[in-house]
Write a protein that holds these residues in place. Structure first.
Motif, PDB file in Angstrom:
ATOM      1  N   ARG A  97       9.969   2.752   3.399  1.00  0.00           N
ATOM      2  CA  ARG A  97      10.631   2.380   4.650  1.00  0.00           C
ATOM      3  C   ARG A  97      10.830   3.588   5.562  1.00  0.00           C
ATOM      4  O   ARG A  97      10.916   3.454   6.778  1.00  0.00           O
ATOM      5  CB  ARG A  97      11.994   1.735   4.355  1.00  0.00           C
ATOM      6  N   GLU A  98      10.920   4.753   4.946  1.00  0.00           N
ATOM      7  CA  GLU A  98      11.226   5.965   5.708  1.00  0.00           C
ATOM      8  C   GLU A  98       9.971   6.650   6.253  1.00  0.00           C
ATOM      9  O   GLU A  98      10.016   7.281   7.319  1.00  0.00           O
ATOM     10  CB  GLU A  98      11.990   6.939   4.812  1.00  0.00           C
ATOM     11  N   PHE A  99       8.848   6.518   5.534  1.00  0.00           N
ATOM     12  CA  PHE A  99       7.641   7.258   5.909  1.00  0.00           C
ATOM     13  C   PHE A  99       6.462   6.324   6.142  1.00  0.00           C
ATOM     14  O   PHE A  99       6.349   5.274   5.505  1.00  0.00           O
ATOM     15  CB  PHE A  99       7.285   8.275   4.813  1.00  0.00           C
ATOM     16  N   SER A 100       5.581   6.757   7.025  1.00  0.00           N
ATOM     17  CA  SER A 100       4.367   5.987   7.300  1.00  0.00           C
ATOM     18  C   SER A 100       3.373   6.183   6.162  1.00  0.00           C
ATOM     19  O   SER A 100       3.540   7.079   5.312  1.00  0.00           O
ATOM     20  CB  SER A 100       3.738   6.451   8.614  1.00  0.00           C
ATOM     21  N   GLU A 101       2.305   5.376   6.173  1.00  0.00           N
ATOM     22  CA  GLU A 101       1.279   5.509   5.137  1.00  0.00           C
ATOM     23  C   GLU A 101       0.626   6.891   5.205  1.00  0.00           C
ATOM     24  O   GLU A 101       0.361   7.518   4.177  1.00  0.00           O
ATOM     25  CB  GLU A 101       0.218   4.417   5.299  1.00  0.00           C
ATOM     26  N   ALA A 102       0.391   7.370   6.425  1.00  0.00           N
ATOM     27  CA  ALA A 102      -0.229   8.691   6.590  1.00  0.00           C
ATOM     28  C   ALA A 102       0.697   9.787   6.056  1.00  0.00           C
ATOM     29  O   ALA A 102       0.245  10.731   5.387  1.00  0.00           O
ATOM     30  CB  ALA A 102      -0.545   8.942   8.058  1.00  0.00           C
ATOM     31  N   GLU A 103       1.984   9.677   6.348  1.00  0.00           N
ATOM     32  CA  GLU A 103       2.932  10.671   5.870  1.00  0.00           C
ATOM     33  C   GLU A 103       3.034  10.646   4.340  1.00  0.00           C
ATOM     34  O   GLU A 103       3.089  11.699   3.693  1.00  0.00           O
ATOM     35  CB  GLU A 103       4.308  10.420   6.492  1.00  0.00           C
ATOM     36  N   LEU A 104       3.051   9.457   3.792  1.00  0.00           N
ATOM     37  CA  LEU A 104       3.113   9.338   2.333  1.00  0.00           C
ATOM     38  C   LEU A 104       1.865   9.931   1.686  1.00  0.00           C
ATOM     39  O   LEU A 104       1.943  10.577   0.636  1.00  0.00           O
ATOM     40  CB  LEU A 104       3.273   7.869   1.934  1.00  0.00           C
ATOM     41  N   SER A 105       0.727   9.717   2.307  1.00  0.00           N
ATOM     42  CA  SER A 105      -0.517  10.283   1.773  1.00  0.00           C
ATOM     43  C   SER A 105      -0.462  11.807   1.779  1.00  0.00           C
ATOM     44  O   SER A 105      -0.921  12.470   0.838  1.00  0.00           O
ATOM     45  CB  SER A 105      -1.719   9.792   2.584  1.00  0.00           C
ATOM     46  N   ASP A 106       0.085  12.366   2.869  1.00  0.00           N
ATOM     47  CA  ASP A 106       0.242  13.821   2.949  1.00  0.00           C
ATOM     48  C   ASP A 106       1.190  14.322   1.857  1.00  0.00           C
ATOM     49  O   ASP A 106       0.944  15.348   1.216  1.00  0.00           O
ATOM     50  CB  ASP A 106       0.783  14.227   4.320  1.00  0.00           C
ATOM     51  N   VAL A 158       0.839  -1.203   0.000  1.00  0.00           N
ATOM     52  CA  VAL A 158       0.000   0.000   0.000  1.00  0.00           C
ATOM     53  C   VAL A 158       0.871   1.250   0.000  1.00  0.00           C
ATOM     54  O   VAL A 158       0.669   2.188  -0.789  1.00  0.00           O
ATOM     55  CB  VAL A 158      -0.937   0.001   1.233  1.00  0.00           C
ATOM     56  N   ARG A 159       1.859   1.255   0.882  1.00  0.00           N
ATOM     57  CA  ARG A 159       2.773   2.399   0.925  1.00  0.00           C
ATOM     58  C   ARG A 159       3.574   2.522  -0.373  1.00  0.00           C
ATOM     59  O   ARG A 159       3.842   3.626  -0.848  1.00  0.00           O
ATOM     60  CB  ARG A 159       3.722   2.274   2.120  1.00  0.00           C
ATOM     61  N   LEU A 160       3.923   1.382  -0.942  1.00  0.00           N
ATOM     62  CA  LEU A 160       4.696   1.413  -2.187  1.00  0.00           C
ATOM     63  C   LEU A 160       3.892   2.039  -3.319  1.00  0.00           C
ATOM     64  O   LEU A 160       4.434   2.791  -4.134  1.00  0.00           O
ATOM     65  CB  LEU A 160       5.131  -0.007  -2.569  1.00  0.00           C
ATOM     66  N   ALA A 161       2.614   1.746  -3.369  1.00  0.00           N
ATOM     67  CA  ALA A 161       1.764   2.320  -4.412  1.00  0.00           C
ATOM     68  C   ALA A 161       1.709   3.843  -4.288  1.00  0.00           C
ATOM     69  O   ALA A 161       1.785   4.567  -5.290  1.00  0.00           O
ATOM     70  CB  ALA A 161       0.355   1.727  -4.326  1.00  0.00           C
ATOM     71  N   ILE A 162       1.596   4.324  -3.046  1.00  0.00           N
ATOM     72  CA  ILE A 162       1.553   5.770  -2.820  1.00  0.00           C
ATOM     73  C   ILE A 162       2.904   6.397  -3.150  1.00  0.00           C
ATOM     74  O   ILE A 162       2.989   7.429  -3.819  1.00  0.00           O
ATOM     75  CB  ILE A 162       1.167   6.088  -1.362  1.00  0.00           C
ATOM     76  N   ALA A 163       3.965   5.736  -2.690  1.00  0.00           N
ATOM     77  CA  ALA A 163       5.307   6.253  -2.923  1.00  0.00           C
ATOM     78  C   ALA A 163       5.630   6.302  -4.419  1.00  0.00           C
ATOM     79  O   ALA A 163       6.249   7.253  -4.904  1.00  0.00           O
ATOM     80  CB  ALA A 163       6.330   5.395  -2.189  1.00  0.00           C
ATOM     81  N   SER A 164       5.203   5.291  -5.143  1.00  0.00           N
ATOM     82  CA  SER A 164       5.452   5.261  -6.589  1.00  0.00           C
ATOM     83  C   SER A 164       4.729   6.411  -7.287  1.00  0.00           C
ATOM     84  O   SER A 164       5.250   6.997  -8.246  1.00  0.00           O
ATOM     85  CB  SER A 164       4.991   3.924  -7.172  1.00  0.00           C
ATOM     86  N   GLU A 165       3.553   6.736  -6.792  1.00  0.00           N
ATOM     87  CA  GLU A 165       2.811   7.855  -7.373  1.00  0.00           C
ATOM     88  C   GLU A 165       3.531   9.178  -7.097  1.00  0.00           C
ATOM     89  O   GLU A 165       3.603  10.055  -7.966  1.00  0.00           O
ATOM     90  CB  GLU A 165       1.394   7.897  -6.798  1.00  0.00           C
ATOM     91  N   ILE A 166       4.080   9.303  -5.881  1.00  0.00           N
ATOM     92  CA  ILE A 166       4.834  10.515  -5.533  1.00  0.00           C
ATOM     93  C   ILE A 166       6.039  10.672  -6.463  1.00  0.00           C
ATOM     94  O   ILE A 166       6.304  11.755  -6.990  1.00  0.00           O
ATOM     95  CB  ILE A 166       5.312  10.453  -4.066  1.00  0.00           C
ATOM     96  N   VAL A 167       6.753   9.578  -6.676  1.00  0.00           N
ATOM     97  CA  VAL A 167       7.946   9.609  -7.528  1.00  0.00           C
ATOM     98  C   VAL A 167       7.568   9.975  -8.966  1.00  0.00           C
ATOM     99  O   VAL A 167       8.268  10.739  -9.632  1.00  0.00           O
ATOM    100  CB  VAL A 167       8.680   8.251  -7.481  1.00  0.00           C
ATOM    101  N   THR A 168       6.453   9.441  -9.428  1.00  0.00           N
ATOM    102  CA  THR A 168       6.003   9.747 -10.790  1.00  0.00           C
ATOM    103  C   THR A 168       5.676  11.226 -10.941  1.00  0.00           C
ATOM    104  O   THR A 168       5.988  11.847 -11.964  1.00  0.00           O
ATOM    105  CB  THR A 168       4.771   8.902 -11.149  1.00  0.00           C
ATOM    106  N   ILE A 169       5.055  11.797  -9.894  1.00  0.00           N
ATOM    107  CA  ILE A 169       4.725  13.227  -9.926  1.00  0.00           C
ATOM    108  C   ILE A 169       5.999  14.060  -9.828  1.00  0.00           C
ATOM    109  O   ILE A 169       6.180  15.044 -10.549  1.00  0.00           O
ATOM    110  CB  ILE A 169       3.769  13.586  -8.773  1.00  0.00           C
ATOM    111  N   ALA A 170       6.910  13.644  -8.934  1.00  0.00           N
ATOM    112  CA  ALA A 170       8.133  14.405  -8.696  1.00  0.00           C
ATOM    113  C   ALA A 170       9.075  14.366  -9.892  1.00  0.00           C
ATOM    114  O   ALA A 170       9.773  15.350 -10.180  1.00  0.00           O
ATOM    115  CB  ALA A 170       8.848  13.871  -7.457  1.00  0.00           C
ATOM    116  N   PHE A 171       9.090  13.223 -10.586  1.00  0.00           N
ATOM    117  CA  PHE A 171       9.995  13.052 -11.716  1.00  0.00           C
ATOM    118  C   PHE A 171       9.214  12.584 -12.943  1.00  0.00           C
ATOM    119  O   PHE A 171       9.309  11.424 -13.343  1.00  0.00           O
ATOM    120  CB  PHE A 171      11.084  12.036 -11.380  1.00  0.00           C
TER     121      PHE A 171
END
Length: 202
Positions: free
Chosen positions: A126-135, A43-56
């Motif tokens: 690994r570094e951020f919680s699901e809530a932090e990643l969502s933020d 779940v966190r990986l899906a959110i993190a991957s979306e962040i990376v896609t937006i960032a880069f």
């Protein structure tokens, strides 16, 4: 002559170290974390991957990484040439070699780009919680967030940061020169007593 060569070698080592600490290199997860893929929460990986896609974004990621490398290199050149009295012939040689190295590095980076970004997403989980990643994702989706992520490496070219970083590099150069001189001396003495084996024998 020897002292001059050691200075150029030290400058080159410092330049390479700076390039290796650019965002392109820093995006890699450490080897242990990269192997331990089983501890990545999907779940966190899906959110993190979306962040990376937006960032880069795909059409801008090479420029983002490349601009960070270029900014670092520009500051390294200023430091190197200042400490070595701007010898025109030497500058020409170093510029040609460094330009060739960086151009080749960018080609290699292109081949590893997706793996680097995937590793970055895993590192985020690994570094951020699901809530932090969502933020973070919510912020990344805003115009300000997109601008922040996509332009964060550009601050390296800001005049204030550039001046501070060049001052840091100038102060660091004597330590690099001393370290390299001592290392060459110690290795030379070591190999005199312990001749290196052929690769086939090792």
């Amino acid at each position: 002559m020897i002292k001059g060569l050691v200075k150029w070698q030290a400058a080159g080592a410092l330049a390479l170290a700076a390039l290796l600490h650019s965002p392109a290199a820093s995006a890699q997860a450490d080897p242990v974390s990269a192997v331990a893929a089983s501890d990545v929460d999907p779940v966190r990986l899906a959110i993190a991957s979306e962040i990376v896609t937006i960032a880069f974004p795909e059409d801008k990621r090479e420029a983002i990484f490349g601009s960070a490398m270029d900014a670092t290199l520009e500051q390294m050149r200023a430091t190197m040439f200042s400490s070595l009295k701007n010898d025109p012939g030497a500058e020409k040689i170093v510029n040609r070699k460094v330009d060739s190295f960086v151009a080749g590095s960018k080609v290699i980076l292109r081949d590893h780009m997706q793996d680097l970004l995937d590793a970055l997403a895993k590192a985020y989980t690994r570094e951020f919680s699901e809530a932090e990643l969502s933020d973070m994702r919510a912020f990344a989706r805003t115009d300000t967030g997109r601008h922040f992520f996509q332009r964060s490496s550009a601050v390296m070219s800001d005049p204030s940061f550039k001046a501070a970083n060049e001052a840091y590099m100038r102060d660091l150069m004597p330590s690099v020169t001393r370290m390299q001189t001592e290392l060459v001396e110690e290795l030379t003495n070591y190999f005199k007593e312990n001749p290196p084996k052929d690769s086939a024998e090792s």
